[in-house]
Motif scaffolding. Structure first.
Motif, mmCIF file in Angstrom:
data_model
loop_
_atom_site.group_PDB
_atom_site.id
_atom_site.type_symbol
_atom_site.label_atom_id
_atom_site.label_comp_id
_atom_site.label_asym_id
_atom_site.label_seq_id
_atom_site.Cartn_x
_atom_site.Cartn_y
_atom_site.Cartn_z
ATOM 1 N N ARG A 176 0.927 -1.133 0.201
ATOM 2 C CA ARG A 176 -0.001 0.109 0.017
ATOM 3 C C ARG A 176 1.012 1.282 -0.016
ATOM 4 O O ARG A 176 0.594 2.210 -0.617
ATOM 5 C CB ARG A 176 -1.014 0.073 1.035
ATOM 6 N N ASP B 240 0.650 4.137 -2.737
ATOM 7 C CA ASP B 240 0.529 5.498 -2.329
ATOM 8 C C ASP B 240 1.959 6.484 -2.644
ATOM 9 O O ASP B 240 1.617 7.502 -3.261
ATOM 10 C CB ASP B 240 0.317 5.709 -0.802
ATOM 11 N N SER B 241 2.899 5.980 -2.960
ATOM 12 C CA SER B 241 4.083 6.798 -3.132
ATOM 13 C C SER B 241 3.939 7.138 -4.669
ATOM 14 O O SER B 241 4.222 8.124 -5.183
ATOM 15 C CB SER B 241 5.261 5.976 -2.802
ATOM 16 N N ALA C 183 1.467 9.717 -5.149
ATOM 17 C CA ALA C 183 1.932 10.778 -4.717
ATOM 18 C C ALA C 183 2.720 11.748 -5.535
ATOM 19 O O ALA C 183 2.812 12.868 -5.621
ATOM 20 C CB ALA C 183 2.622 10.958 -3.266
ATOM 21 N N ASP D 270 -3.902 6.939 -10.056
ATOM 22 C CA ASP D 270 -4.869 6.675 -8.897
ATOM 23 C C ASP D 270 -4.824 5.092 -8.891
ATOM 24 O O ASP D 270 -4.517 4.211 -9.605
ATOM 25 C CB ASP D 270 -6.161 7.049 -9.095
#
Length: 335
Positions: A312, A316-317, A320, A327
């Motif tokens: 996860r 997410d990185s 970001a 996404d």
């Protein structure tokens, strides 16, 4: 020529009949019945290396490696052929399955392969030949579950009988990224790259070393190919892997899979859909990275090989770094 005081002779008609019938039974999966016939053939002609080679082959099919090693050693003891005899190759496979590294090294040498100077890790005890073979044999493809829902993946050859899987297999294979599989010696098909290089496709025999790294399926929103590529690089930099299954998976019939198939690394511009591709247009997998005239579809099915504690954070990185074009959702552990 005389071996152990016996003259070489042609096998009897009874030996040939028993052997032929045994291989018919092997083709039908009736290994126990075939074993009885091949044992009878070996009793009839114990001085023939073929008697023991056939038994070793049967035990290989059954994954009975102790018996395969025993019969294989009896076969090679009776050989009068030059290096390259398949008897030695089967001994090498059995020895590798049993992690009998001195015998594996001896078998590959007798077959005619050049061995590295040191075949063991620095921490291994005894002579250098006591440890696993460490050879530089390059890349190869391996067909997982060849008798079932077969899948061809890429890997790194560790020695003549083992491949480390570097692709992320589909969950239907039951295999994971980073696993080591034992494979057979005769390739069934090739994969050719755009630069003309051809790589053999070996059939898996069994799992040799499992991987602790789980496989995840995730739906990505990647606006461009560069966004997708960024996730693959991010995973690789972390020591794991991500693979865009929407691009890398193709469905092939058995005939095509076992033939010489081109691979598409994304740099080509094929003028038409691959005629060997048997999946349905519009479904993930019928394209291989790119095809002429095909528009990029932002929604991608991606396989990720990474620990639960990391996956996860990795996604997410990735988001970001470019939240307006990336996404992810629906992360699921699948193998």
């Amino acid at each position: 020529m005389r071996i152990f005081g016996r003259g070489r002779h042609r096998p009897s008609a009874t030996w040939r009949q028993a052997t032929d019938r045994a291989f018919t039974l092997i083709g039908d999966g009736r290994y126990e019945d075939a074993g009885a016939l091949l044992t009878r053939a070996a009793d009839l002609e114990p001085w023939l290396s073929e008697s023991w080679y056939n038994l070793a082959l049967l035990h290989k099919f059954r994954h009975d490696w102790e018996q395969a090693r025993t019969a294989g050693l009896r076969a090679v003891a009776l050989l009068d052929r030059a290096p390259g005899a398949p008897d030695w190759w089967n001994v090498g496979i059995a020895a590798t399955a049993l992690q009998d590294w001195p015998l594996a090294r001896r078998a590959w040498q007798a077959y005619g392969l050049r061995m590295p100077d040191s075949a063991g890790s620095p921490a291994s005890a005894g002579s250098p030949g006591d440890g696993p073979l460490e050879m530089e044999l390059g890349s190869a493809a391996v067909r997982l579950s060849p008798e079932g829902e077969a899948e061809v993946v890429w890997g790194r050859r560790l020695d003549p009988a083992r491949v480390e899987v570097l692709s992320i297999p589909l969950p239907s294979s039951g295999r994971r990224w980073g696993e080591v599989v034992l494979h057979d010696g005769v390739p069934h098909g090739e994969r050719a790259t755009a630069d003309g290089a051809a790589y053999p496709v070996f059939d898996e025999i069994e799992l040799w070393a499992p991987s602790p790294v789980p496989t995840w399926l995730v739906l990505l929103e990647a606006a461009t190919e560069a966004d997708r590529d960024a996730l693959e690089r991010l995973a690789a930099d972390a020591g794991f892997a991500a693979e865009d299954w929407s691009s890398s998976v193709r469905l092939l019939c058995r005939t095509c899979s076992e033939g010489r198939m081109p691979t598409d690394d994304g740099s080509g511009s094929a003028a038409a859909r691959d005629p060997h591709d048997h999946s349905e247009p519009g479904h993930p997998g019928h394209l291989s990275h790119r095809s002429a005239g095909a528009l990029w579809v932002p929604e991608r099915e991606c396989g990720i090989a990474a620990p639960a504690t990391l996956v996860r954070g990795l996604l997410d990185s990735w988001v970001a770094d470019s939240p307006e074009s990336r996404d992810w959702r629906d992360l699921e552990e699948v193998c």
